[in-house]
Design an enzyme around this catalytic site. Structure first.
Site, mmCIF file in Angstrom:
data_model
loop_
_atom_site.group_PDB
_atom_site.id
_atom_site.type_symbol
_atom_site.label_atom_id
_atom_site.label_comp_id
_atom_site.label_asym_id
_atom_site.label_seq_id
_atom_site.Cartn_x
_atom_site.Cartn_y
_atom_site.Cartn_z
ATOM 1 N N ASN A 308 0.832 -1.200 0.000
ATOM 2 C CA ASN A 308 0.000 0.000 0.000
ATOM 3 C C ASN A 308 0.870 1.255 0.000
ATOM 4 O O ASN A 308 1.813 1.359 0.792
ATOM 5 C CB ASN A 308 -0.890 0.019 1.243
ATOM 6 C CG ASN A 308 -1.573 -1.313 1.482
ATOM 7 O OD1 ASN A 308 -2.328 -1.788 0.664
ATOM 8 N ND2 ASN A 308 -1.270 -1.914 2.629
ATOM 9 N N GLU A 340 8.509 -5.081 -0.824
ATOM 10 C CA GLU A 340 7.356 -4.171 -0.765
ATOM 11 C C GLU A 340 7.746 -2.733 -1.072
ATOM 12 O O GLU A 340 6.974 -2.002 -1.710
ATOM 13 C CB GLU A 340 6.695 -4.262 0.619
ATOM 14 C CG GLU A 340 6.248 -5.648 1.016
ATOM 15 C CD GLU A 340 5.355 -6.334 -0.011
ATOM 16 O OE1 GLU A 340 4.602 -5.628 -0.717
ATOM 17 O OE2 GLU A 340 5.426 -7.566 -0.109
#
Length: 902
Positions: A308, A340
């Protein structure tokens, strides 16, 4: 996340003057659905979001949340009926507000279980800008998807996990990666709670009823799946600013976020993050693209981690650890952070247009994580991680059902299947191969150009490949790249060393086929790199027909057909050349030794090599065996330990064969462990620490070595009885020490371990304990652990460990399979129909007709009810068939080879 070629133009959803072009975008999957049909792939391009305003009221102590969503849209086709996404939302009001202020009411209806919904307006919307307004409420999801609730240590929290298509559970949306817009987010939550979102807080104000309203800064353009929220009594750790560097001219705020009381355990993980960001910025030549960075340790989580934008979520064990955490846990933290955070550019800054290109997101981050981790902590030895995953995924890629990397995505099943090891590991291997062929610096410059061209928009894999080819002056890689992403399976390069006045290597190719497995003939343009003694090295793009590579000077004594394992292919040699490589294995580099082992093992499984050569090679490798060659991650790798494990647990070995293989392991690897000892030496290298751990695993699991098992079992008991205060067992050996305790002491140690699980909330310990218990030979012990699996003692996200480890041992698999069938309804209720796709892998180590038939009989009637399951079921059945064919063809020979060793 750690678990697509339609146009050469970037698919721009953030429209300016070019909005009229959006209606002209066409493709087989993007075309508007015929009247009455529900679009399960792309929504019809009749209306497009431009900007979201989300206002959510979230109290984790309750069972439901409520929302007010406004979506500014561009109406491209005037009509009264539009498709949108919403899943299990109770919509109480929906209207469209036109630019002139007119309000047009609509009816909302969910028309498919995947979350496709319709909006039917009182009259057609005009071709213009409008705002869709929704009021609704919905339940917190119970299966770790969408906006879900977690109760941890008595406290309630709400977290989000929206990839791949679960944002629709939290708000009405156009829930596709190609729709990329800014978001305004407001959350109203109990005043004692903290709230995290993608961007910094702009203001927080007290409201009536003990609530506080949090308003966040507008995001950069994002797809729905990258929106994130966390609400609860969170620990927020200010890790300071990451200072500016030559790429970024501003400081970057870094924070850690964890469940209450856990913030102090983030210290080590957060100490790595600035160096990861700095390394990524210097590689990309592009500054971190978002205004802040929060790293969240989520108490119960379905994924490994999720990228995210600006609010990255992780399983707790990846961010929470104590001072004496095992080295492997620390390494995992670094590699997953690198994965990530690599996505913040590759996936978040530039986003795929559709799910068929999600492979590029995930394969790129998988490839990049190892590059960055090696740069940040070279002492922790990440250099061969991409190679290991490349060699491991070939086992999946050799099955008839193996999908191509760039696979059409036309259904929810296809989206779910896009997140598999073909995407992550094969994709990373292909990127690594072409980087090696082109050259690292040229490849890097091409990536920089691609990111700059498509920043904050969408792009396709074709855009990426074209940019790399054009910027590096290698147009020939376009066809070669497409050969590898547009068809499945593994090339087999036939290498014949010719000796004349000018030595050369003759190359041919076919499809690699395990014994008994029919696969089609395919052809590739393969980057082949040869290496020979005295630093000889040569690369060429070998096409479908025969080709030749010259060797300068005399015929070398040793030629390695895949230098450093950089090429995604297997190789086959003439008998004498196989023997020369096996005899010279000790002179090869670690990467080449690992590659050689995998190719000899593949040759055995294809029926091209004798079992005796397989064990001769292992004996030659044992004196210098390094951890990368031995490593088993208990999942999809297939290194030396895995190969021996598979022969044992699938029934290829007879009881006498198992005993002979155990003696072989003790004979050849016992001295290697004796050199290192069970106790770490002061200041020893990470290489030695990791090698010791892998040797211990091999000697406990596959060697059943009493000289190793007895002291470890004793140390493990002391460790557990002291509640972790007795630390005579090194952290890296705790997991295997507990397995040794199970082997040595049986049920009494199992009871001790189960009590420890009930008293622990540490995910890493619970995972290790489940692994240990799976090695039990006591049905009662195995059933006691399974009795906890449907209680809060085993969190929903930790159920993965039960299946993973129980599937690996014969008795545990038998007990688990019976329990799974008896408790299927309860498991489905806990995991949901969307979380059951991996269940057929319970039988991944089956090797008989009864296992295959039982798998088919149980799952076939459920295949269309459980999203993503049909492909996994087919793969599991093919894996059993492959094992049966190998056992029939080679089982007797393998057992005879082992008997001859003693």
């Amino acid at each position: 996340m750690r678990p697509l070629l339609l146009s050469a133009l970037a698919f721009l959803i953030v429209c300016t003057a070019g909005c009229d072009k959006l209606a002209q975008q066409t493709s087989a999957v993007a075309a508007a659905a015929p009247s009455g049909d529900v679009p399960l792939a792309m929504l019809p391009r009749t209306i497009a979001p431009m900007h979201y305003s989300l206002a959510l009221t979230i109290d984790p102590a309750r069972d439901r949340f409520s929302g007010h969503t406004e979506i500014q849209v561009n109406v491209l086709t005037p009509q009264a009926h539009y498709f949108i996404h919403g899943l299990d939302l109770h919509v109480t009001r929906v209207v469209a507000r036109l630019r002139a202020g007119e309000i047009i009411s609509a009816r909302y209806e969910q028309v498919h279980e995947s979350g496709v919904a319709t909006l039917t307006f009182e009259k057609p919307l005009p071709e213009d800008m409008a705002t869709l307004i929704f009021d609704y409420d919905a339940p917190f999801n119970a299966s770790l998807a969408g906006l879900y609730k977690v109760v941890d240590r008595g406290d309630a929290y709400a977290f989000t996990q929206f990839e791949n298509t679960d944002a629709r559970r939290a708000f009405p949306s156009f829930d596709e990666p190609g729709f990329k817009t800014p978001f305004d987010v407001t959350v109203t939550a109990p005043s004692g709670e903290k709230v995290i979102a993608n961007t910094p807080v702009m203001q927080s104000t007290a409201q009536s009823g003990g609530m506080t309203r949090w308003v966040f800064e507008t995001t950069k353009p994002l797809p729905t799946y990258l929106i994130a929220l966390a609400v609860g009594p969170l620990d927020i750790v200010d890790a300071g600013d990451i200072p500016p560097n030559r790429v970024r001219n501003r400081p970057l705020a870094l924070r850690g976020v964890a469940a209450k009381g856990e913030g102090a355990r983030m210290k080590y993980a957060l100490s790595l993050t600035p160096a990861v960001i700095d390394a990524l910025e210097n590689y990309y030549g592009v500054p971190y693209p978002f205004p802040k960075l929060d790293m969240l340790a989520v108490p119960d989580f379905s994924a490994g981690a999720m990228e995210n934008a600006g609010a990255v979520t992780f399983r707790e064990q990846l961010l929470l650890m104590d001072k004496n955490a095992p080295l492997e846990q620390k390494r995992q933290s670094l590699s997953v952070q690198a994965h990530e955070l690599a996505h913040q550019w590759f996936g978040d800054l530039v986003t795929p247009r559709w799910w068929d290109d999600i492979w590029l997101n995930e394969s790129f981050a998988t490839w990049m994580e190892n590059k960055i981790a090696q740069q940040v902590r070279p002492d922790q030895d990440f250099a061969e991680e991409t190679l290991k995953s490349s060699l491991g995924v070939m086992r999946l890629d050799e099955l008839p059902s193996a999908r191509q990397i760039h696979n059409p995505v036309n259904t929810p099943d296809d989206i779910d299947n896009a997140f598999d090891d073909i995407t992550y590991s094969k994709g990373a291997a292909v990127l690594s191969m072409f980087e090696s062929f082109i050259g690292p610096e040229d490849f890097r410059r091409g990536i920089h150009l691609y990111l700059m061209q498509h920043a904050y928009t969408n792009a396709t894999a074709r855009d990426f490949i074209g940019t790399i080819a054009q910027s590096t002056g290698h147009p020939e890689i376009v066809q070669a790249f497409n050969d590898f992403i547009d068809q499945p399976h593994v090339p087999l390069m036939h290498v014949d060393v010719c000796c004349g006045k000018r030595p050369a290597v003759q190359l041919g190719q076919s499809t690699y086929r395990p014994v008994g497995i029919p696969l089609p003939d395919q052809h590739w343009h393969v980057p082949v790199c040869l290496q020979w003694e005295a630093s000889g090295y040569s690369c060429a793009l070998s096409g479908p027909g025969p080709s030749k590579m010259r060797i300068e000077g005399k015929r070398p004594a040793l030629i390695f057909p895949n230098a450093n394992g950089a090429g995604y292919y297997r190789f086959a040699l003439a008998g004498k050349d196989w023997r020369m490589l096996i005899d010279g294995a000790e002179r090869l580099s670690p990467a080449d030794r690992l590659t050689l082992f995998h190719n000899v093992n593949a040759g055995l499984r294809a029926g091209q090599l004798d079992a005796a050569e397989f064990y001769v090679l292992i004996a030659k490798l044992a004196p210098k065996a390094e951890w990368n060659l031995l490593e088993s991650d208990h999942r999809d790798s297939f290194n030396l330990t895995d190969a021996l494990h598979d022969l044992r647990v699938t029934g290829v070995l007879t009881p006498a064969g198992i005993a002979a293989q155990q003696a072989f392991v003790r004979q050849h690897f016992g001295p290697r462990l004796a050199e290192l000892g069970l106790t770490p030496k002061s200041g020893e290298s990470a290489f030695d620490t990791l090698t010791r751990a892998q040797l211990v695993q091999l000697l406990v699991e596959e060697g059943r070595d009493p000289a190793v098992i007895a002291p470890l079992a004793k140390a493990a008991r002391a460790y557990l009885e002291s509640a972790g205060k007795e630390s005579s067992v090194p952290p890296e050996l705790r997991q295997e020490a507990m397995r040794a305790g199970i082997i040595a002491e049986g049920a009494s140690f199992g009871d001790l371990l189960i009590r420890a699980i009930q008293n622990s909330s540490d995910e890493y310990f619970i995972q290790s304990a489940i692994y240990a218990l799976a090695g039990s030979e006591e049905e009662t012990t195995l059933k006691k652990l399974l009795a906890l699996a449907l209680t809060p003692t085993i969190r929903t996200g930790d159920l993965r460990y039960v299946q993973r480890y129980f599937a690996r041992e014969p008795l545990a698999r038998q007990v688990y399979w019976a329990w799974f069938k008896a408790n299927f309804d309860a498991l489905e209720q806990r995991l949901s129909r969307y979380g059951m796709s991996g269940a057929p892998a319970i039988q991944k180590f089956g090797c008989d007709a009864a296992s295959k038939a039982d798998l088919q009989a149980f799952f076939a009637p459920k295949a269309h009810d459980l999203e993503g399951l049909p492909r996994v079921l087919q793969q599991s059945e093919e894996g059993i068939q492959r094992c049966m064919a190998f056992k029939a063809a080679k089982g007797a020979q393998i057992n005879a080879a082992l008997a001859a060793l003693h």
